[in-house]
Design an enzyme around this catalytic site. Structure first.
Site, PDB file in Angstrom:
ATOM      1  N   LYS A   1      47.098  38.499  37.605  1.00 37.29           N
ATOM      2  CA  LYS A   1      45.674  38.714  37.852  1.00 37.29           C
ATOM      3  C   LYS A   1      45.468  39.030  39.322  1.00 37.29           C
ATOM      4  O   LYS A   1      45.942  38.274  40.170  1.00 37.29           O
ATOM      5  CB  LYS A   1      44.898  37.442  37.465  1.00 37.29           C
ATOM      6  CG  LYS A   1      43.402  37.535  37.613  1.00 37.29           C
ATOM      7  CD  LYS A   1      42.736  36.223  37.166  1.00 37.29           C
ATOM      8  CE  LYS A   1      41.230  36.327  37.275  1.00 37.29           C
ATOM      9  NZ  LYS A   1      40.553  35.053  36.905  1.00 37.29           N
TER      10      LYS A   1
ATOM     11  N   LYS B   1      48.386  34.805  40.628  1.00 32.81           N
ATOM     12  CA  LYS B   1      46.952  35.079  40.773  1.00 32.81           C
ATOM     13  C   LYS B   1      46.685  35.320  42.255  1.00 32.81           C
ATOM     14  O   LYS B   1      46.850  34.427  43.080  1.00 32.81           O
ATOM     15  CB  LYS B   1      46.126  33.902  40.263  1.00 32.81           C
ATOM     16  CG  LYS B   1      44.626  34.124  40.351  1.00 32.81           C
ATOM     17  CD  LYS B   1      43.877  32.924  39.767  1.00 32.81           C
ATOM     18  CE  LYS B   1      42.381  33.105  39.855  1.00 32.81           C
ATOM     19  NZ  LYS B   1      41.656  31.937  39.283  1.00 32.81           N
TER      20      LYS B   1
END
Length: 326
Positions: free
Chosen positions: A252, A199
């Site tokens: 992400k 992320k």
């Protein structure tokens, strides 16, 4: 006149022909829809920066779940907006927390629909960070180990409420191992962990922070979310999470990091997904509103690109819209 022996266009002449030889296929079952659950009844409040996305009370979320099930979506990813926040994020792991309540209701009303619970503290902390903050006069620190303790406690609470999958998104070190240990100890050894393993600290999260009311009140998240320049570090993060017990991993954002998705797919054998985040969705919606892009084609093209990079499943705010087209 000499003609080419190989004519690539032969296999592009009709939609039936193109469909037959298509290498990358997009199906509703590969799409996961995020939902933002808030207190109250009959609440369907559109998020200003995300046209078509809403903060939903539980009764309205049940309607979305019913629609998602009929469309054959892969599942729902749940985020909570608590009535109150504090420094210990107590709403994240409370038995009557907003996501815990919604899980119990969704479990009854939408049997068979996969329910994934985001495991993080940022929506529940008064300061908006993903962990416990230690402040000094001139600076602050996110305390990793104290944060992991609350994160694993949250994961168990969500599993107890009915989550089919828990998805830690905090990026604290060691949280997957701690969650696995706590789940197993409490009798949830069959609950999978979908780790947001890579992320990145990204400018594309802005609209989400409006949707989840989770913007940091001071500083930023760069001391725990990844530097976007680091591909090799992303592979280390994924490898560590898998070794700690992650059953599947999530990248992400998606669009700016398709190379990370591809590298992960080539290196690791676990299921891999990608999150088409709020900024990706919102910038396309802005272009649609201006008439600059054809909505259906641009939406599907963006999703196919994520699948082509190697994502087996995609978290996207386009989930229901794309499923209807497909």
């Amino acid at each position: 006149m000499e003609y080419p022996v190989t004519r690539m266009r032969r296999l592009r002449q009709s939609e039936a022909m193109r469909s037959l030889v298509r290498e990358t296929r997009l199906e509703p079952s590969a799409l996961i829809q995020p939902l933002f659950i808030c207190p109250g009844e009959n609440v369907r409040r559109e998020i200003g920066s995300m046209p078509g996305v809403f903060n939903l009370s539980i009764d309205e979320a049940l309607k979305e779940a019913e629609s998602a099930k009929k469309l054959g979506l892969g599942g729902l990813l749940l985020f909570g907006l608590p009535a109150e926040k504090d420094e210990q994020a107590s709403g994240a792991w409370a038995e009557d927390g907003i996501v815990q309540q919604s899980l119990r209701e969704l479990k009854k009303a939408a049997k068979g629909l996969l329910l994934i619970a985001d495991v993080c503290l940022c929506e529940y902390t008064s300061h908006g960070h993903c962990g416990v903050v230690k402040k000094t006069r001139d600076s602050y620190e996110i305390e990793n180990d104290k944060s992991v303790s609350l994160i694993s406690k949250t994961a168990v609470s969500l599993a107890a409420a009915g989550a089919d999958i828990v998805a830690p998104s905090d990026m604290m070190d060691g949280r997957v191992a701690a969650i696995r240990d706590e789940l197993d100890e409490e009798g949830y050894e069959n609950t999978p962990i979908m780790s947001y393993a890579a992320k990145f600290a990204s400018a594309f999260y802005g609209p989400f922070r409006e949707a989840a009311d989770s913007a940091p009140q001071f500083g930023d998240r760069r001391s725990y979310q990844m530097d976007g320049a680091n591909l090799r570090e992303a592979m280390r993060e994924i490898e560590m999470d898998i070794s700690e017990g992650a059953d599947m991993v999530l990248m992400k954002p998606a669009m700016p990091y398709l190379d990370v998705v591809r590298a992960a797919r080539e290196r690791f054998d676990v299921p891999i997904g990608a999150y088409q985040v709020s900024g990706e969705y919102s910038m396309m919606q802005a272009a649609f509103a201006k008439g600059w892009l054809e909505p259906e084609r641009a939406m599907l093209e963006s999703l196919v690109s994520i699948r082509r990079a190697g994502a087996g499943f995609i978290v996207t705010y386009f989930a229901q819209q794309a499923a209807r087209v497909l």
